[in-house]
Design a protein around this motif. Structure first.
Motif, mmCIF file in Angstrom:
data_model
loop_
_atom_site.group_PDB
_atom_site.id
_atom_site.type_symbol
_atom_site.label_atom_id
_atom_site.label_comp_id
_atom_site.label_asym_id
_atom_site.label_seq_id
_atom_site.Cartn_x
_atom_site.Cartn_y
_atom_site.Cartn_z
ATOM 1 N N ASN A 84 -18.026 0.491 -0.304
ATOM 2 C CA ASN A 84 -18.061 -0.741 -1.107
ATOM 3 C C ASN A 84 -16.677 -1.368 -1.265
ATOM 4 O O ASN A 84 -16.275 -1.778 -2.358
ATOM 5 C CB ASN A 84 -18.667 -0.460 -2.488
ATOM 6 C CG ASN A 84 -20.075 0.097 -2.404
ATOM 7 O OD1 ASN A 84 -20.916 -0.451 -1.684
ATOM 8 N ND2 ASN A 84 -20.335 1.184 -3.117
ATOM 9 N N ILE A 85 -15.938 -1.441 -0.163
ATOM 10 C CA ILE A 85 -14.597 -2.027 -0.171
ATOM 11 C C ILE A 85 -14.647 -3.382 0.528
ATOM 12 O O ILE A 85 -15.029 -3.455 1.704
ATOM 13 C CB ILE A 85 -13.593 -1.103 0.528
ATOM 14 C CG1 ILE A 85 -13.465 0.229 -0.216
ATOM 15 C CG2 ILE A 85 -12.229 -1.776 0.645
ATOM 16 C CD1 ILE A 85 -12.583 1.247 0.485
ATOM 17 N N PRO A 86 -14.286 -4.455 -0.147
ATOM 18 C CA PRO A 86 -14.288 -5.776 0.498
ATOM 19 C C PRO A 86 -13.239 -5.858 1.604
ATOM 20 O O PRO A 86 -12.144 -5.301 1.490
ATOM 21 C CB PRO A 86 -13.940 -6.740 -0.651
ATOM 22 C CG PRO A 86 -14.227 -5.977 -1.907
ATOM 23 C CD PRO A 86 -13.941 -4.539 -1.573
ATOM 24 N N ALA A 87 -13.577 -6.567 2.672
ATOM 25 C CA ALA A 87 -12.642 -6.761 3.772
ATOM 26 C C ALA A 87 -11.471 -7.627 3.316
ATOM 27 O O ALA A 87 -11.595 -8.453 2.413
ATOM 28 C CB ALA A 87 -13.350 -7.414 4.958
ATOM 29 N N GLY A 88 -10.311 -7.433 3.934
ATOM 30 C CA GLY A 88 -9.158 -8.258 3.662
ATOM 31 C C GLY A 88 -8.443 -7.964 2.361
ATOM 32 O O GLY A 88 -7.624 -8.760 1.908
ATOM 33 N N THR A 89 -8.735 -6.834 1.758
ATOM 34 C CA THR A 89 -8.133 -6.479 0.477
ATOM 35 C C THR A 89 -7.084 -5.390 0.653
ATOM 36 O O THR A 89 -6.929 -4.817 1.734
ATOM 37 C CB THR A 89 -9.210 -5.982 -0.503
ATOM 38 O OG1 THR A 89 -9.830 -4.803 0.061
ATOM 39 C CG2 THR A 89 -10.270 -7.046 -0.747
ATOM 40 N N LYS A 90 -6.398 -5.085 -0.455
ATOM 41 C CA LYS A 90 -5.416 -3.997 -0.436
ATOM 42 C C LYS A 90 -6.063 -2.687 -0.011
ATOM 43 O O LYS A 90 -5.509 -1.931 0.774
ATOM 44 C CB LYS A 90 -4.778 -3.855 -1.825
ATOM 45 C CG LYS A 90 -3.918 -5.024 -2.261
ATOM 46 C CD LYS A 90 -3.209 -4.749 -3.574
ATOM 47 C CE LYS A 90 -4.144 -4.736 -4.779
ATOM 48 N NZ LYS A 90 -4.684 -6.081 -5.079
ATOM 49 N N ASP A 91 -7.244 -2.405 -0.569
ATOM 50 C CA ASP A 91 -7.919 -1.150 -0.230
ATOM 51 C C ASP A 91 -8.325 -1.110 1.237
ATOM 52 O O ASP A 91 -8.260 -0.056 1.886
ATOM 53 C CB ASP A 91 -9.146 -0.947 -1.124
ATOM 54 C CG ASP A 91 -8.780 -0.463 -2.518
ATOM 55 O OD1 ASP A 91 -7.675 0.083 -2.674
ATOM 56 O OD2 ASP A 91 -9.590 -0.634 -3.443
ATOM 57 N N ALA A 92 -8.762 -2.227 1.780
ATOM 58 C CA ALA A 92 -9.142 -2.274 3.191
ATOM 59 C C ALA A 92 -7.944 -1.949 4.075
ATOM 60 O O ALA A 92 -8.063 -1.254 5.099
ATOM 61 C CB ALA A 92 -9.718 -3.638 3.543
ATOM 62 N N TYR A 93 -6.781 -2.443 3.699
ATOM 63 C CA TYR A 93 -5.554 -2.118 4.434
ATOM 64 C C TYR A 93 -5.205 -0.644 4.318
ATOM 65 O O TYR A 93 -4.852 0.012 5.307
ATOM 66 C CB TYR A 93 -4.407 -2.977 3.891
ATOM 67 C CG TYR A 93 -3.024 -2.494 4.257
ATOM 68 C CD1 TYR A 93 -2.611 -2.402 5.585
ATOM 69 C CD2 TYR A 93 -2.117 -2.126 3.261
ATOM 70 C CE1 TYR A 93 -1.333 -1.964 5.910
ATOM 71 C CE2 TYR A 93 -0.829 -1.696 3.588
ATOM 72 C CZ TYR A 93 -0.449 -1.607 4.909
ATOM 73 O OH TYR A 93 0.806 -1.179 5.231
ATOM 74 N N ALA A 94 -5.328 -0.095 3.121
ATOM 75 C CA ALA A 94 -4.943 1.297 2.897
ATOM 76 C C ALA A 94 -5.858 2.267 3.634
ATOM 77 O O ALA A 94 -5.398 3.275 4.175
ATOM 78 C CB ALA A 94 -4.952 1.607 1.399
ATOM 79 N N PHE A 95 -7.158 1.974 3.667
ATOM 80 C CA PHE A 95 -8.131 2.948 4.141
ATOM 81 C C PHE A 95 -8.587 2.754 5.585
ATOM 82 O O PHE A 95 -9.258 3.638 6.127
ATOM 83 C CB PHE A 95 -9.368 2.930 3.233
ATOM 84 C CG PHE A 95 -9.158 3.594 1.903
ATOM 85 C CD1 PHE A 95 -9.196 4.974 1.783
ATOM 86 C CD2 PHE A 95 -8.927 2.843 0.760
ATOM 87 C CE1 PHE A 95 -9.014 5.595 0.557
ATOM 88 C CE2 PHE A 95 -8.740 3.454 -0.472
ATOM 89 C CZ PHE A 95 -8.776 4.832 -0.572
ATOM 90 N N THR A 96 -8.280 1.617 6.218
ATOM 91 C CA THR A 96 -8.766 1.381 7.577
ATOM 92 C C THR A 96 -7.666 0.841 8.475
ATOM 93 O O THR A 96 -6.590 0.464 8.016
ATOM 94 C CB THR A 96 -9.945 0.381 7.601
ATOM 95 O OG1 THR A 96 -9.455 -0.948 7.358
ATOM 96 C CG2 THR A 96 -11.003 0.744 6.558
#
Length: 577
Positions: free
Chosen positions: A91-103
């Motif tokens: 449930n991580i939106p694309a283009g976010t800080k979390d998306a950068y960290a995890f993918t």
């Protein structure tokens, strides 16, 4: 947590990339940065966890894989999800800080927005912030801490020992630490760590009488709750790394002994039992299904960032299984609510450590500066400039691995090159200067010797089959957690779902099938045999330093990856083409 001007400008860029307009005011950007790390207190047992930092004291870039294939029962399940599949599952939106960290998605662009991650000075600040409203919390280190950088190699791990003590680590277990040798490990544990850090491993015994080498577990009381932490070192250390480093110790998963240790901890009053593990995620998932009495496994080794714990059913109830990524990128925070002597609820958050959102702890910054000062000129030596993103992580190859393979082929005048499937090694963005420090981030080990051998086609196939089985055996207990050996010069096909000995096919050199009876010139590095250690040989960093200075510019090139069969619709692989 006030931000200085540099931090504000970075936070503003981050806020913009995350959807806020560039007209946002300072207070809004600052609030966004601070709010990201707000984590209200929950329950009465608090565990902070990091793992596999691989001696990275400074902030780094680290690209997550686009290939992390799961086979058998693990297909399509955590941790074998990449890219868009990973985002959807968590449930991580694309283009976010979390998306950068995890993918890996849009990594080079996202890295420009969000900056480097980790760094012990920034991690220290986050730990202090989280601990401030969690009385009695414990900081757990899952291992692979004393290896992975030039300064760790040159100080025999002392830089990381000192940093861990300052960071406030309470308990740790191990893997690559063992490549410093038995004497050095014991020296640190018995001197530096004495009465400060508990070094735990229930699965390391003496070869003669089977005695515990290290303390198996400790019980710490936290807010009136006795909490047991059991250590689980990497079980395949003498296989994955040279046996001669630990000749007097045995390892292994030790499942039955673990159950006895859990029962003993419970009998001594522990109301919460946690396994601090360096097994690798898949091994931990199987282990959790077979032993009872563990409330959570805080895992490492396979470098998987797992935001949502997997809840595994077993004969004793349910065990949470997590993994906290690598390279200092993440801090896991596990809170238990314990009532009436039982865990009734939990909260878990895997926090990405964005270096530009967290002020550096001045004390840690001073220690890091002191550690690096004697080596600064050597670390900063420029070797080449890269025009492409250089990374390592992935089941079959990485662009920095390809650079190493090309160097081996050229400098050793070889037809085929092998490079180990290590999962550590930092990332460089296009346009960056490749320094000696960057090279050491990929190669800093205590057995760095390069080799040049004659191998038959049949021997080459046997090697590839053995490594493939370590990676893709459907039984996690037979997996060793590394990635596939990287191959230069040779093309081949692989079917991860095939049986042992039947995964590798169509091996070709310059378009011609390999002759099983013909000998080929094969270059490599990091041999695990004691004979290789006695023979020595040029260190990989010396060979690559020479090669990079000759190349000067690293141009974008196609990775030499195998043809992968049987992976259609497997969410553990996303093509970059």
């Amino acid at each position: 947590m006030p931000l200085e001007r540099r931090d504000f400008l970075k936070a503003l860029a981050i806020a913009s990339a995350g959807g806020l307009g560039l007209h946002s005011e300072y207070a809004s950007a600052q609030q966004t940065a601070n709010a990201f790390y707000e984590l209200p207190r929950f329950g009465n047992v608090h565990l902070l966890h990091f793992t596999d930092c691989h001696a990275q004291l400074l902030p780094v870039y680290f690209r997550e894989p686009n290939v992390n294939i799961g086979v058998g029962s693990q297909k399509g399940k955590t941790p074998h999800l990449v890219g868009e599949y990973f985002l959807k599952a968590n449930n991580i939106p694309a283009g976010t800080k979390d998306a950068y960290a995890f993918t890996y998605l849009n990594f080079d662009v996202a890295a420009q927005h969000y900056g480097r991650m980790g760094g012990f000075a920034h991690l220290s600040t986050l730990i202090q912030q989280i601990k401030a409203n969690r009385p009695g919390s414990l900081l757990l280190d899952g291992g692979d801490t004393w290896q992975g950088s030039a300064t760790a190699l040159w100080t025999r791990g002392q830089d990381m020992v000192d940093a861990s003590l300052l960071l406030g680590v309470d308990i740790m277990t191990a893997h690559w630490e063992m490549t410093l040798g038995e004497n050095r490990v014991l020296e640190i544990v018995e001197k530096d760590f004495q009465n400060k850090i508990s070094f735990l491993a229930q699965n390391i015994k003496t070869t003669d009488f089977g005695d515990d080498v290290f303390t198996p577990f400790v019980i710490r009381e936290m807010n009136g709750v006795p909490v047991a932490i059991i250590g689980q070192a990497f079980p395949y250390t003498p296989v994955a790394n040279p046996r001669y480093f630990t000749p007097n110790w045995t390892f292994g998963i030790q499942e039955s002994n673990l159950q006895k240790t859990i029962d003993l901890a419970r009998s001594q009053g522990a109301k919460v039992v946690v396994l601090l593990s360096h097994n690798g995620m898949d091994v931990d998932l199987k282990l959790a299904s077979r032993v009872r009495g563990i409330d959570a496994i805080l895992g490492g080794h396979t470098h998987d960032g797992v935001p949502i714990p997997v809840q595994v059913k077993n004969a004793g109830g349910t065990t949470l299984v997590t993994n906290a990524g690598s390279n200092g990128k993440f801090l896991g925070v596990l809170d238990f609510d314990v009532k009436g002597g039982h865990v009734v609820d939990f909260q878990y958050k895997l926090l990405p450590v964005f270096s530009d959102l967290l002020p550096a702890d001045p004390r840690m910054s001073r220690l890091i500066e002191r550690v690096r000062q004697p080596y600064e000129s050597l670390l900063s030596e420029p070797l080449a400039v890269t025009q492409e993103l250089l990374y390592r992580r992935g089941n079959f190859n990485g662009s920095f691995d390809q650079v190493i393979l090309d160097g081996l082929l050229t400098q050793k005048n070889a037809e085929i090159a092998f490079s180990p499937g290590f999962r550590w090694g930092t990332t460089l963005l296009p346009g960056q200067v490749v320094t000696m420090e960057n090279l050491m981030d990929q190669t800093a080990i205590t057995y760095p010797y390069t080799t040049n051998s004659l191998m038959s086609g049949q021997t080459i196939k046997t090697i590839l089959e053995d490594v493939a089985d370590n990676l893709f055996n459907p039984d996690p207990y037979y997996q060793q957690g590394g990635d596939m050996v990287r191959v230069g010069g040779l093309n081949y096909a692989i079917d991860p779902n095939a049986s042992m000995g039947n995964r590798i096919s169509d091996m070709r050199l310059n378009g011609t099938l390999l002759d099983p009876h013909k000998s080929y010139r094969v270059a490599g590095w990091a041999p695990v045999s004691e004979d290789a250690d006695m023979r020595g040989g040029e260190a990989i960093w010396d060979l690559m330093r020479r090669h990079l200075k000759e190349v000067k510019v690293i141009e974008a090139s196609k990775l030499n990856e195998p043809l992968i069969k049987g992976v259609k619709n497997n969410p553990g692989i996303e093509s970059l083409i």
